[in-house]
Design a protein around this motif. Structure first.
Motif, mmCIF file in Angstrom:
data_model
loop_
_atom_site.group_PDB
_atom_site.id
_atom_site.type_symbol
_atom_site.label_atom_id
_atom_site.label_comp_id
_atom_site.label_asym_id
_atom_site.label_seq_id
_atom_site.Cartn_x
_atom_site.Cartn_y
_atom_site.Cartn_z
ATOM 1 N N ALA A 277 -106.526 13.770 27.648
ATOM 2 C CA ALA A 277 -106.499 12.454 27.010
ATOM 3 C C ALA A 277 -107.770 12.168 26.202
ATOM 4 O O ALA A 277 -107.716 11.631 25.098
ATOM 5 C CB ALA A 277 -106.299 11.373 28.065
ATOM 6 N N SER A 278 -108.946 12.555 26.743
ATOM 7 C CA SER A 278 -110.196 12.190 26.067
ATOM 8 C C SER A 278 -110.292 12.870 24.709
ATOM 9 O O SER A 278 -110.955 12.383 23.793
ATOM 10 C CB SER A 278 -111.395 12.562 26.930
ATOM 11 N N ASP A 279 -109.605 13.985 24.570
ATOM 12 C CA ASP A 279 -109.598 14.734 23.327
ATOM 13 C C ASP A 279 -108.865 13.964 22.214
ATOM 14 O O ASP A 279 -108.996 14.272 21.045
ATOM 15 C CB ASP A 279 -108.913 16.080 23.597
ATOM 16 N N HIS A 280 -108.088 12.956 22.595
ATOM 17 C CA HIS A 280 -107.286 12.221 21.624
ATOM 18 C C HIS A 280 -107.938 10.964 21.076
ATOM 19 O O HIS A 280 -107.379 10.285 20.234
ATOM 20 C CB HIS A 280 -105.922 11.850 22.238
ATOM 21 N N PRO B 259 -110.910 7.936 30.035
ATOM 22 C CA PRO B 259 -109.507 7.538 29.910
ATOM 23 C C PRO B 259 -108.940 7.077 31.259
ATOM 24 O O PRO B 259 -109.354 7.560 32.303
ATOM 25 C CB PRO B 259 -108.825 8.824 29.448
ATOM 26 N N VAL B 260 -107.995 6.150 31.205
ATOM 27 C CA VAL B 260 -107.490 5.506 32.412
ATOM 28 C C VAL B 260 -105.990 5.786 32.562
ATOM 29 O O VAL B 260 -105.238 5.716 31.585
ATOM 30 C CB VAL B 260 -107.688 3.977 32.298
ATOM 31 N N ASP B 261 -105.555 6.057 33.793
ATOM 32 C CA ASP B 261 -104.117 6.232 34.040
ATOM 33 C C ASP B 261 -103.418 4.875 33.972
ATOM 34 O O ASP B 261 -103.781 3.951 34.689
ATOM 35 C CB ASP B 261 -103.881 6.839 35.433
ATOM 36 N N SER C 139 -99.149 7.907 31.703
ATOM 37 C CA SER C 139 -100.082 8.979 31.350
ATOM 38 C C SER C 139 -101.452 8.341 31.156
ATOM 39 O O SER C 139 -101.619 7.139 31.312
ATOM 40 C CB SER C 139 -99.598 9.751 30.126
ATOM 41 N N THR C 140 -102.406 9.171 30.808
ATOM 42 C CA THR C 140 -103.776 8.688 30.739
ATOM 43 C C THR C 140 -104.075 8.124 29.348
ATOM 44 O O THR C 140 -103.826 8.784 28.352
ATOM 45 C CB THR C 140 -104.735 9.844 31.053
ATOM 46 N N ALA C 141 -104.610 6.904 29.324
ATOM 47 C CA ALA C 141 -104.835 6.234 28.043
ATOM 48 C C ALA C 141 -106.293 6.329 27.624
ATOM 49 O O ALA C 141 -107.164 5.807 28.295
ATOM 50 C CB ALA C 141 -104.431 4.770 28.145
ATOM 51 N N PRO C 142 -106.570 7.014 26.523
ATOM 52 C CA PRO C 142 -107.949 7.101 26.074
ATOM 53 C C PRO C 142 -108.350 5.957 25.143
ATOM 54 O O PRO C 142 -109.520 5.751 24.887
ATOM 55 C CB PRO C 142 -107.988 8.418 25.308
ATOM 56 N N GLN D 251 -101.378 6.521 24.458
ATOM 57 C CA GLN D 251 -101.334 7.576 25.475
ATOM 58 C C GLN D 251 -100.739 8.839 24.866
ATOM 59 O O GLN D 251 -99.765 8.764 24.121
ATOM 60 C CB GLN D 251 -100.446 7.134 26.649
ATOM 61 N N PRO D 252 -101.310 9.997 25.214
ATOM 62 C CA PRO D 252 -100.730 11.239 24.703
ATOM 63 C C PRO D 252 -99.306 11.425 25.237
ATOM 64 O O PRO D 252 -99.036 11.142 26.409
ATOM 65 C CB PRO D 252 -101.637 12.334 25.242
#
Lengths: 246, 433
Positions: free
Chosen positions: B81-84, B137-139, B52-55, B73-74
């Motif tokens: 993701a950026s919301d986290h 955020p990055v996958d 998943s996408t890691a912020p 990661q969410p």
């Protein structure tokens, strides 16, 4: 032209006295001797130092203004042993200060005096309380106050001088009556509060055996005057107060 | 408007309602955490590859210098993701305590043990650093160990965190976009960490972004680069950027007048009093019985304070810890903005509604945003002023202003005076005589 020889102990305690407030300073030399006037970057504390020509082992100078890195100079003079004589000479060719201590030669680059904080104007203050006491008494009051707070008061009331500090838990107070100090004159009661950050570092430069004349007013700067090495140099400190919430 | 009227309008309202809400919310968050647990079990069952996408990233502090370090990661794959990631945006959107907790607990921390010296060639650490350096955020795909620890819990002292899993390996599933300034800082092994951090801040990165890079050991002289536990790095970066700004404002002209600002967020009420004279700063905290971090057993408000003079601090604070550096940063940013220096006293009253620790960022943001909106002296003649958060007011003198504010503080003037260096007295200069 500047060329002088001076006792290492006197030079060291002079540096210590000025170093309380600044890392660099302008040193004035002329036929009368050497003097420094400097104020700390916060404009809270000021020092005046006078070392008369006859306190030197030898002294020759025309009017010169030297910009000195005090931290470096302190390190160099720290190399001297007790009783050593330090020879100082301004090299007219290079504008550098040649320092010689018992065979050790050090050539110190000076700073452009223009780049150093302006020498302060000494405010003309009328301070109603004047007390003369041993440096050891003041240092003791400062040390005890530092245990309970970050600020302390100097004051005069009812023919006595006091130092006090109130912490959020503990309090400290030292009272010295007219008879317990060397002399005391108080036209009126007075009290001012000061930062212990400053007083604690000033305390390190006040010799225990020196006779200190302390002038105090109400919410006014405190002035402290004392001699180094039994009169070979004069130091005067001026410290701005913390203004209390009435 | 007059300061007295101004402050009166700021009186806390609906406190009781908030307290009840807080009690209810703490149950809601426990429910939420159970959901996360279930969701996570579903995602990883029978398949130890998790993508998943890691912020963001995390560096633990237990067992230092051999710490747990990971990417966050969410758990829900469709989540934004950026919301986290913690940012100033959270304040802007008015997130409340439970919103923050639910975001935090929804993040899976895939982690490994690592020496803080970051031994060369550890691919996992390099990937972690790329996640930290990226502007978005990055996958990331993480190979998990078979037995993830999905036990989440809430206790009074620790910030709740999401599930942890042991990472065997990780891979980037896309090429992260790294800002040029960050690339420059990462690549320069002769640059002191403090200077590089100051540069990044000047280049427009917020402290949150600088902190992530700093925490993964991305800044500083090559041989000194270390993983820095997240909690330590937050305060370290507040301090570094604060020192950087402190140096800037020291030569600014003095404000020359008194201004009072107010703001509140998440059960924290904050007053900032700026006064004439040279830089001097103090944070005084008053924490309600029943709020987080009140260690007093006698049911009284807990007070803490720390201060600095014109030249700044040379030692870490004894009291107030991270909140000191976070609030100081907010004040310094404002003074830098308006090109002035001033004396600044921050009074922080923490109410019972502050029922779970959300991290020191909320102190930074409540102070930063106290200065928003029209300033007091512009509003002085405006009778429509509602005195809402962000409006400043003028007062005669620094001590007059604090005296007025003191009416609305949860402690007596006497206690404030005992605890506050600046309420007690402010430093004058020799030029004043």
């Amino acid at each position: 032209m500047f060329q002088a020889k001076i006792n290492a102990g006197l030079l060291q305690s002079s540096i210590d006295a000025v170093g309380v407030f600044v890392d660099e300073c302008k040193v004035r030399v002329d036929s009368e001797g050497l003097s420094v006037k400097a104020v700390d970057p916060a404009n809270v504390g000021m020092v005046e130092l006078d070392v008369p020509a006859d306190s030197f082992d030898s002294f020759e100078a025309d009017d010169e203004l030297l910009g000195l890195n005090l931290t470096k100079f302190d390190d160099i003079i720290g190399m001297a042993k007790a009783g050593d004589v330090v020879a100082l000479e301004l090299d007219p060719e290079t504008g550098k200060l040649k320092i010689q201590i018992d065979g050790l030669r050090y050539t110190l680059s000076l700073i452009d005096p223009e780049s150093i904080h302006q020498e302060p104007n000494v405010p003309d203050l009328d301070l109603p309380g004047e007390v003369v006491l041993a440096g050891a008494e003041i240092n003791r009051g400062i040390k005890a106050s530092g245990m309970v707070s970050d600020h302390m008061a100097f004051g005069v009331e009812d023919k006595s001088f006091y130092m006090s500090a109130e912490g959020d838990q503990d309090d400290v107070r030292v009272d010295l009556t007219e008879d317990e100090v060397i002399s005391l004159t108080a036209e009126e009661d007075a009290r001012s509060l000061f930062s212990l950050d400053y007083l604690e570092s000033m305390s390190k430069a006040i010799p225990s055996d020196a006779q200190v004349t302390l002038y105090v007013g109400s919410d006014f700067p405190v002035r402290m005057e004392f001699e180094l090495q039994g009169g070979d140099a004069d130091v005067s400190y001026l410290l701005a107060p913390r203004i209390e919430n009435e | 408007m007059d300061l007295g009227d101004y402050v009166r309008e700021l009186e806390p309202t609906e406190e009781r309602r908030k307290r009840e809400l807080a009690r209810k919310k703490s149950y809601e968050i426990l429910d939420h955490m159970e959901d996360v647990e279930n969701e996570f079990s579903e995602v990883v069952q029978g398949d130890s590859l998790y993508g998943s996408t890691a912020p963001s990233v995390f560096v633990g502090r237990s067992n230092y210098p051999r710490v747990n370090t990971g990417v966050l990661q969410p758990v829900a794959s469709e989540a934004d993701a950026s919301d986290h990631a913690t940012s100033s945006d959270w304040y802007g959107r008015g997130l409340e305590i439970d919103d923050v907790l639910s975001r935090r607990t929804s993040l899976l921390n895939s982690r490994r043990k690592a020496e803080v010296t970051r031994p060369k060639g550890e691919r996992f650490l390099e990937i972690q650093q790329e996640v930290a350096a990226a502007s978005e955020p990055v996958d990331v795909e993480v190979q998990l160990d078979g037995s993830p620890d999905i036990d989440v819990s809430l206790d009074a002292l620790r910030t709740p965190t999401g599930p942890n899993a042991r990472a065997v390996d990780a891979d980037l599933a896309e090429n992260p976009s790294v800002p040029r300034a960050v690339e420059k800082a990462l690549g320069d092994g002769d640059w002191k960490a403090a200077d590089a951090a100051g540069y990044l801040y000047e280049k427009g990165l917020d402290v949150y972004d600088v902190q992530r890079v700093f925490s993964t050991g991305g800044l500083g002289v090559e041989d000194d680069r270390r993983l820095v536990p997240t909690r330590w790095s937050i305060t370290a970066v507040d301090d570094i950027i604060g020192k950087h700004l402190h140096q800037e404002i020291q030569t600014n002209p003095e404000l020359g007048e008194t201004r009072v600002y107010y703001n509140e967020y998440m059960g924290n009420r904050v007053w900032v009093v700026l006064g004439a004279g040279r830089w001097e700063f103090e944070l005084v905290e008053m924490k309600a019985p029943g709020s987080v971090w009140n260690p007093r057993p006698d049911g009284e408000y807990y007070m803490a304070s720390a201060s600095e003079g014109y030249g700044g601090r040379t030692q870490y604070v004894d009291e107030t810890s991270g909140a000191y550096y976070a609030s100081r940063l907010g004040v310094l940013e404002h003074l830098d903005d308006i090109g002035r220096q001033a004396k600044a006293l921050v009074l922080r009253a923490v109410g019972e509604e502050y029922w779970a620790p959300v991290g020191v960022w909320h102190v930074r943001e409540v102070v930063r945003n106290a200065f928003d909106g029209p300033l007091g002296w512009e509003e002085a003649s405006d009778t429509d002023d509602t005195g809402e958060a962000g409006r400043g007011a003028e007062a005669e003198s620094f001590h007059d202003a604090v005296d007025e504010v003191a009416d609305y503080l949860p402690v007596s003037r006497e206690r404030l005076r005992q605890k506050s260096t600046m309420y007690n007295a402010v430093q004058s200069g020799l030029g004043d005589f």
